[in-house]
Design a protein around this motif. Sequence first.
Motif, mmCIF file in Angstrom:
data_model
loop_
_atom_site.group_PDB
_atom_site.id
_atom_site.type_symbol
_atom_site.label_atom_id
_atom_site.label_comp_id
_atom_site.label_asym_id
_atom_site.label_seq_id
_atom_site.Cartn_x
_atom_site.Cartn_y
_atom_site.Cartn_z
ATOM 1 N N LEU A 138 3.987 0.548 2.429
ATOM 2 C CA LEU A 138 4.016 -0.694 3.195
ATOM 3 C C LEU A 138 4.181 -1.822 2.199
ATOM 4 C CD1 LEU A 138 1.160 -0.161 5.823
ATOM 5 C CD2 LEU A 138 3.596 0.340 6.025
ATOM 6 N N GLN A 139 5.273 -2.547 2.317
ATOM 7 C CA GLN A 139 5.636 -3.584 1.351
ATOM 8 C C GLN A 139 5.531 -4.947 2.024
ATOM 9 O OE1 GLN A 139 9.887 -4.460 -0.243
ATOM 10 N NE2 GLN A 139 9.081 -2.804 -1.511
ATOM 11 N N ASN A 140 4.788 -5.859 1.391
ATOM 12 C CA ASN A 140 4.585 -7.199 1.942
ATOM 13 C C ASN A 140 5.398 -8.212 1.138
ATOM 14 O OD1 ASN A 140 2.613 -6.206 3.789
ATOM 15 N ND2 ASN A 140 1.110 -6.212 2.130
ATOM 16 N N ARG A 193 0.858 -1.185 0.000
ATOM 17 C CA ARG A 193 0.000 0.000 0.000
ATOM 18 C C ARG A 193 0.886 1.224 0.000
ATOM 19 N NH1 ARG A 193 -4.917 2.297 1.141
ATOM 20 N NH2 ARG A 193 -4.818 4.275 2.277
ATOM 21 N N LEU A 194 0.554 2.194 -0.848
ATOM 22 C CA LEU A 194 1.343 3.410 -0.955
ATOM 23 C C LEU A 194 0.466 4.627 -0.775
ATOM 24 C CD1 LEU A 194 2.384 1.334 -3.535
ATOM 25 C CD2 LEU A 194 4.284 2.934 -3.278
ATOM 26 N N GLU A 195 0.994 5.602 -0.032
ATOM 27 C CA GLU A 195 0.384 6.918 0.095
ATOM 28 C C GLU A 195 1.342 7.930 -0.530
ATOM 29 O OE1 GLU A 195 -1.558 7.872 4.004
ATOM 30 O OE2 GLU A 195 -0.418 6.092 4.604
ATOM 31 N N ILE A 202 -2.148 10.870 -8.186
ATOM 32 C CA ILE A 202 -2.528 9.690 -7.415
ATOM 33 C C ILE A 202 -2.309 9.978 -5.932
ATOM 34 C CG2 ILE A 202 -2.220 7.206 -7.158
ATOM 35 C CD1 ILE A 202 -3.037 8.151 -9.986
ATOM 36 N N SER A 203 -3.286 9.609 -5.109
ATOM 37 C CA SER A 203 -3.132 9.807 -3.666
ATOM 38 C C SER A 203 -2.822 8.502 -2.937
ATOM 39 C CB SER A 203 -4.382 10.470 -3.078
ATOM 40 O OG SER A 203 -5.551 9.761 -3.425
ATOM 41 N N THR A 204 -3.480 7.404 -3.298
ATOM 42 C CA THR A 204 -3.161 6.102 -2.694
ATOM 43 C C THR A 204 -3.218 5.015 -3.763
ATOM 44 O OG1 THR A 204 -5.445 5.514 -2.093
ATOM 45 C CG2 THR A 204 -4.166 6.787 -0.482
ATOM 46 N N PHE A 205 -2.479 3.963 -3.528
ATOM 47 C CA PHE A 205 -2.473 2.799 -4.425
ATOM 48 C C PHE A 205 -2.167 1.588 -3.564
ATOM 49 C CE2 PHE A 205 -0.198 -0.113 -7.399
ATOM 50 C CZ PHE A 205 -1.184 -0.259 -8.364
ATOM 51 N N GLN A 206 -3.003 0.576 -3.653
ATOM 52 C CA GLN A 206 -2.736 -0.671 -2.943
ATOM 53 C C GLN A 206 -2.970 -1.842 -3.881
ATOM 54 O OE1 GLN A 206 -5.248 -1.035 0.505
ATOM 55 N NE2 GLN A 206 -7.094 -0.392 -0.575
ATOM 56 N N PHE A 207 -2.172 -2.874 -3.704
ATOM 57 C CA PHE A 207 -2.275 -4.020 -4.603
ATOM 58 C C PHE A 207 -1.931 -5.294 -3.846
ATOM 59 C CE2 PHE A 207 2.052 -2.568 -4.697
ATOM 60 C CZ PHE A 207 2.843 -3.698 -4.850
ATOM 61 N N GLU A 247 -6.334 -1.216 -6.054
ATOM 62 C CA GLU A 247 -7.284 -0.113 -5.893
ATOM 63 C C GLU A 247 -6.483 1.180 -5.881
ATOM 64 O OE1 GLU A 247 -10.570 -0.435 -5.886
ATOM 65 O OE2 GLU A 247 -10.438 -2.638 -5.970
ATOM 66 N N LEU A 248 -7.003 2.183 -6.536
ATOM 67 C CA LEU A 248 -6.296 3.436 -6.704
ATOM 68 C C LEU A 248 -7.227 4.595 -6.383
ATOM 69 C CD1 LEU A 248 -4.123 4.362 -9.803
ATOM 70 C CD2 LEU A 248 -6.095 5.776 -9.207
ATOM 71 N N GLU A 249 -6.709 5.572 -5.651
ATOM 72 C CA GLU A 249 -7.449 6.812 -5.415
ATOM 73 C C GLU A 249 -6.680 7.956 -6.045
ATOM 74 O OE1 GLU A 249 -8.118 7.370 -1.268
ATOM 75 O OE2 GLU A 249 -9.499 5.662 -1.095
#
Length: 281
Positions: free
Chosen positions: A141-143, A89-91, A233-238, A277-279
């Motif tokens: 946050l990297q998994n 997840r990235l902010e 882009i404000s947030t991106f999670q995958f 998901e992307l905001e």
Amino acid sequence: MMNLENLKDWIGREEENLDVAAVPPLLALAATLDYADPPWRSGEVPPLGHWLYFLPKAMQGMLDRDGHPHRGGFLPPVPLPRRMFAGGRLEFLAPIRQGEALRRRSTILSVEPKTGRSGPMLFVTVAHDVFVQDGPALRELQNIVYREAAAPGAAPSTDPADPAPSAVWERTVDADPMLLFRFSALTFNGHRIHYDRQYAEVVEGYPGLVVHGPLIATLLMDLFLRHNPGARISTFQFRAQRPLFDVQPFTLCGTPTPDGASLWALDPAGRIAMQAELEAA
């Protein structure tokens, strides 16, 4: 019995690295994505372009058989042989301007042993905070997941296709060895599963070269930007759900949402390989 609990001692470990948001890697990324004029904001590092910086610098003699540095150091010395980028997840907090000095602070947040169908696994979550002169630029946050090697002769998954949603945007990608090699070079990723077919198939038991998780995420981000040039882009999670390989093309899909977009990658059988998901502001 493999003891993974003692690896929790790595929780809280930190390291810092410095870099510069140089332009040449961005030009190389644009070429790799087949752009003469990419749909990015002028003068800025594009979303996920920070992956081209803070590259690993392990000396050649410090590399393990799989192409990664020997286990230990910042990341825990996990005895499981398969290491994959499971998601993140990235902010995006502030723009990173090209040529700007960067500082990254990395912290191990969690180390979680689990047991899956293939045996023991270990999930490691790392926080990367990137700063520019004016303050925080992004938080990631990297998994990372570590797994057992495939059993000799194990057949690839034949799970039925997921009921994928209807896509507004679609693009087919041929992740051939040239694309995988170029992305490995861009990110200085020595993991042999991405470019050494014999190692990937014989040693780690994959049916072909493995497409990098960050490459799939980058392609999903690119799918959105192709249809929304210059978007902020404000947030991106995958989250990766199953691997993709170079043996057949795969499909990128997306649909707009009120806040941004829902994105996913389908394997050749129509199964979801990665969801995102992307905001966007």
